[in-house]
Design a protein around this motif. Structure first.
Motif, PDB file in Angstrom:
ATOM      1  N   VAL A 177       0.823  -1.217   0.000  1.00 36.17           N
ATOM      2  CA  VAL A 177       0.000   0.000   0.000  1.00 36.17           C
ATOM      3  C   VAL A 177       0.852   1.260   0.000  1.00 36.17           C
ATOM      4  O   VAL A 177       1.998   1.264   0.465  1.00 36.17           O
ATOM      5  CB  VAL A 177      -0.954   0.041   1.223  1.00 36.17           C
ATOM      6  CG1 VAL A 177      -1.836  -1.178   1.293  1.00 36.17           C
ATOM      7  CG2 VAL A 177      -0.163   0.200   2.524  1.00 36.17           C
ATOM      8  N   LEU A 178       0.275   2.321  -0.548  1.00 39.44           N
ATOM      9  CA  LEU A 178       0.744   3.681  -0.325  1.00 39.44           C
ATOM     10  C   LEU A 178      -0.297   4.308   0.587  1.00 39.44           C
ATOM     11  O   LEU A 178      -1.498   4.048   0.424  1.00 39.44           O
ATOM     12  CB  LEU A 178       0.824   4.467  -1.638  1.00 39.44           C
ATOM     13  CG  LEU A 178       1.878   4.061  -2.667  1.00 39.44           C
ATOM     14  CD1 LEU A 178       1.729   4.904  -3.921  1.00 39.44           C
ATOM     15  CD2 LEU A 178       3.282   4.179  -2.104  1.00 39.44           C
ATOM     16  N   LEU A 223      -3.221  -0.876  -3.282  1.00 37.79           N
ATOM     17  CA  LEU A 223      -4.155  -0.152  -2.414  1.00 37.79           C
ATOM     18  C   LEU A 223      -3.553   1.178  -1.982  1.00 37.79           C
ATOM     19  O   LEU A 223      -2.382   1.246  -1.600  1.00 37.79           O
ATOM     20  CB  LEU A 223      -4.474  -1.012  -1.185  1.00 37.79           C
ATOM     21  CG  LEU A 223      -5.530  -0.522  -0.195  1.00 37.79           C
ATOM     22  CD1 LEU A 223      -6.893  -0.406  -0.865  1.00 37.79           C
ATOM     23  CD2 LEU A 223      -5.610  -1.486   0.993  1.00 37.79           C
ATOM     24  N   VAL A 224      -4.364   2.240  -2.030  1.00 40.87           N
ATOM     25  CA  VAL A 224      -3.960   3.565  -1.559  1.00 40.87           C
ATOM     26  C   VAL A 224      -4.929   3.961  -0.446  1.00 40.87           C
ATOM     27  O   VAL A 224      -6.147   3.968  -0.648  1.00 40.87           O
ATOM     28  CB  VAL A 224      -3.998   4.606  -2.697  1.00 40.87           C
ATOM     29  CG1 VAL A 224      -3.659   5.997  -2.152  1.00 40.87           C
ATOM     30  CG2 VAL A 224      -3.020   4.216  -3.807  1.00 40.87           C
ATOM     31  N   GLY A 235      -4.963  10.841  -2.014  1.00 41.53           N
ATOM     32  CA  GLY A 235      -4.319   9.803  -2.821  1.00 41.53           C
ATOM     33  C   GLY A 235      -5.106   9.327  -4.023  1.00 41.53           C
ATOM     34  O   GLY A 235      -4.700   8.379  -4.704  1.00 41.53           O
ATOM     35  N   LYS A 236      -6.226   9.963  -4.326  1.00 37.97           N
ATOM     36  CA  LYS A 236      -7.071   9.497  -5.430  1.00 37.97           C
ATOM     37  C   LYS A 236      -6.350   9.542  -6.776  1.00 37.97           C
ATOM     38  O   LYS A 236      -6.459   8.622  -7.586  1.00 37.97           O
ATOM     39  CB  LYS A 236      -8.363  10.311  -5.493  1.00 37.97           C
ATOM     40  CG  LYS A 236      -9.444   9.785  -4.559  1.00 37.97           C
ATOM     41  CD  LYS A 236     -10.799  10.388  -4.858  1.00 37.97           C
ATOM     42  CE  LYS A 236     -11.881   9.699  -4.024  1.00 37.97           C
ATOM     43  NZ  LYS A 236     -13.220  10.258  -4.300  1.00 37.97           N
ATOM     44  N   GLY A 237      -5.620  10.638  -7.024  1.00 36.34           N
ATOM     45  CA  GLY A 237      -4.892  10.760  -8.283  1.00 36.34           C
ATOM     46  C   GLY A 237      -3.817   9.700  -8.419  1.00 36.34           C
ATOM     47  O   GLY A 237      -3.609   9.138  -9.504  1.00 36.34           O
ATOM     48  N   ILE A 238      -3.139   9.401  -7.319  1.00 36.52           N
ATOM     49  CA  ILE A 238      -2.089   8.377  -7.317  1.00 36.52           C
ATOM     50  C   ILE A 238      -2.701   7.006  -7.590  1.00 36.52           C
ATOM     51  O   ILE A 238      -2.185   6.217  -8.396  1.00 36.52           O
ATOM     52  CB  ILE A 238      -1.348   8.376  -5.961  1.00 36.52           C
ATOM     53  CG1 ILE A 238      -0.667   9.720  -5.724  1.00 36.52           C
ATOM     54  CG2 ILE A 238      -0.333   7.240  -5.901  1.00 36.52           C
ATOM     55  CD1 ILE A 238      -0.127   9.907  -4.329  1.00 36.52           C
ATOM     56  N   ALA A 239      -3.819   6.716  -6.929  1.00 39.38           N
ATOM     57  CA  ALA A 239      -4.494   5.438  -7.125  1.00 39.38           C
ATOM     58  C   ALA A 239      -4.929   5.254  -8.574  1.00 39.38           C
ATOM     59  O   ALA A 239      -4.810   4.159  -9.148  1.00 39.38           O
ATOM     60  CB  ALA A 239      -5.703   5.337  -6.191  1.00 39.38           C
ATOM     61  N   GLY A 243      -3.811   2.312 -11.041  1.00 38.83           N
ATOM     62  CA  GLY A 243      -4.868   1.324 -11.229  1.00 38.83           C
ATOM     63  C   GLY A 243      -5.151   0.587  -9.932  1.00 38.83           C
ATOM     64  O   GLY A 243      -5.537  -0.593  -9.919  1.00 38.83           O
ATOM     65  N   ALA A 244      -4.955   1.295  -8.837  1.00 38.92           N
ATOM     66  CA  ALA A 244      -5.133   0.708  -7.503  1.00 38.92           C
ATOM     67  C   ALA A 244      -6.466   1.145  -6.893  1.00 38.92           C
ATOM     68  O   ALA A 244      -7.098   2.097  -7.353  1.00 38.92           O
ATOM     69  CB  ALA A 244      -3.988   1.142  -6.586  1.00 38.92           C
TER      70      ALA A 244
END
Length: 281
Positions: A177-178, A223-224, A235-239, A243-244
């Motif tokens: 996870v991040l 998972l983020v 963290g939505k943009g990172i996810a 594709g997490a």
């Protein structure tokens, strides 16, 4: 003569009534406690029971490090005998601010417990610490506070074992996870493999985001996890780039609906994580 006897009888009755009322047990006033966050308030309520009256200052859904105190918030200290705050809240509740309520009877005590209080081992430490403070400040109810604290610690231990079993059964162990740095301690306790962490949304500049995305891709992050109080969508943009799956959990009782207690908040966080794990490919 009859009047004299009547007066004497009346006087005797008054004396007896005064004696009886004087001997009757008087209920001790409740210890009035103000708290810095709902994490402390929840423990005080559980340990203090009907011996304390608790008022919390920083709302559970707000970031306690960035909450703007209003005069009405500070006035909650005016009638308290004890103010329990986290050791990291000193910059918010300065000496000058506390003195501004003109409450000479107020005692301020820092609760120094490191780590994420949503993790059962840390919550147990916090309960022991706060129970000790209540027993020291209100020794007449020491046995009562200790009994409640012992019961609460036992419940936390059972809750922790049950929660870990649920997470392990769902395959949380080793999932990469991040996450928000405020959730790192809890997620590590829960068995997740924390690859990297990030701060509040305003700290996520393009360079930092790219670094996190690169680390996430290299590690195979699935998972983020965001922290409600410091930025529910950080963290939505990172996810999306990874594709997490993205999920937001809370660090304080009452932050999410129907989570007024630590136990309820823990259950909600776990429920959200278990739902997220079902979506992880």
């Amino acid at each position: 003569m009859k009047r004299v006897y009547s007066r004497i009888t009346a006087i005797i009755l008054v004396i007896l009534l005064l004696a009886i009322s004087g001997c009757a047990a008087k209920e001790s006033p409740k210890l009035k406690v103000a708290t810095g966050t709902s994490l402390i308030a929840d423990i005080v309520k559980n340990v203090g029971g009907d011996k304390v009256e608790t008022v919390n200052i920083v709302p559970p859904a707000a970031c306690p490090g960035h909450f703007d105190l209003k005069p009405g918030d500070v006035q909650k200290l005016a009638k308290a005998r004890l103010f329990l705050r986290h050791d990291w809240q000193g910059k918010m509740f300065t000496k000058e601010l506390i003195e501004s309520v003109h409450n000479r009877d107020l005692q301020v005590v820092e609760v120094a417990v490191a780590g994420n209080w949503m993790a059962p081992p840390v919550q147990k430490e916090a309960v022991t610490k706060i129970a000790g403070i209540l027993m020291e400040k209100d020794p007449s109810n020491m046995a009562y506070y200790k009994q409640n604290a012992d019961r609460l610690v036992s419940q936390i231990e059972s809750k922790g074992k049950e929660t870990l079993s649920r997470l392990q059964a769902a395959g949380a162990g080793g999932v990469k996870v991040l996450c928000s740095d405020m959730q790192q301690g809890f997620l590590k306790w829960a068995g997740f493999d924390v690859v990297a962490t990030y701060g509040r949304p305003e700290e996520l500049n393009p360079q930092k985001m790219q670094e996190l995305i690169n680390k996430g891709k290299q590690a195979g992050v699935k998972l983020v996890v965001d922290n409600l109080q410091s930025g529910p969508d950080a963290g939505k943009g990172i996810a999306k780039e990874l594709g997490a799956v993205q999920v937001t959990i809370s660090n304080f009782p009452g932050g999410l609906p129907q989570t007024d207690t630590w136990s309820a908040a823990l259950d909600k966080n776990v429920e959200l994580l278990l739902d997220a794990l079902k979506e992880v490919k």
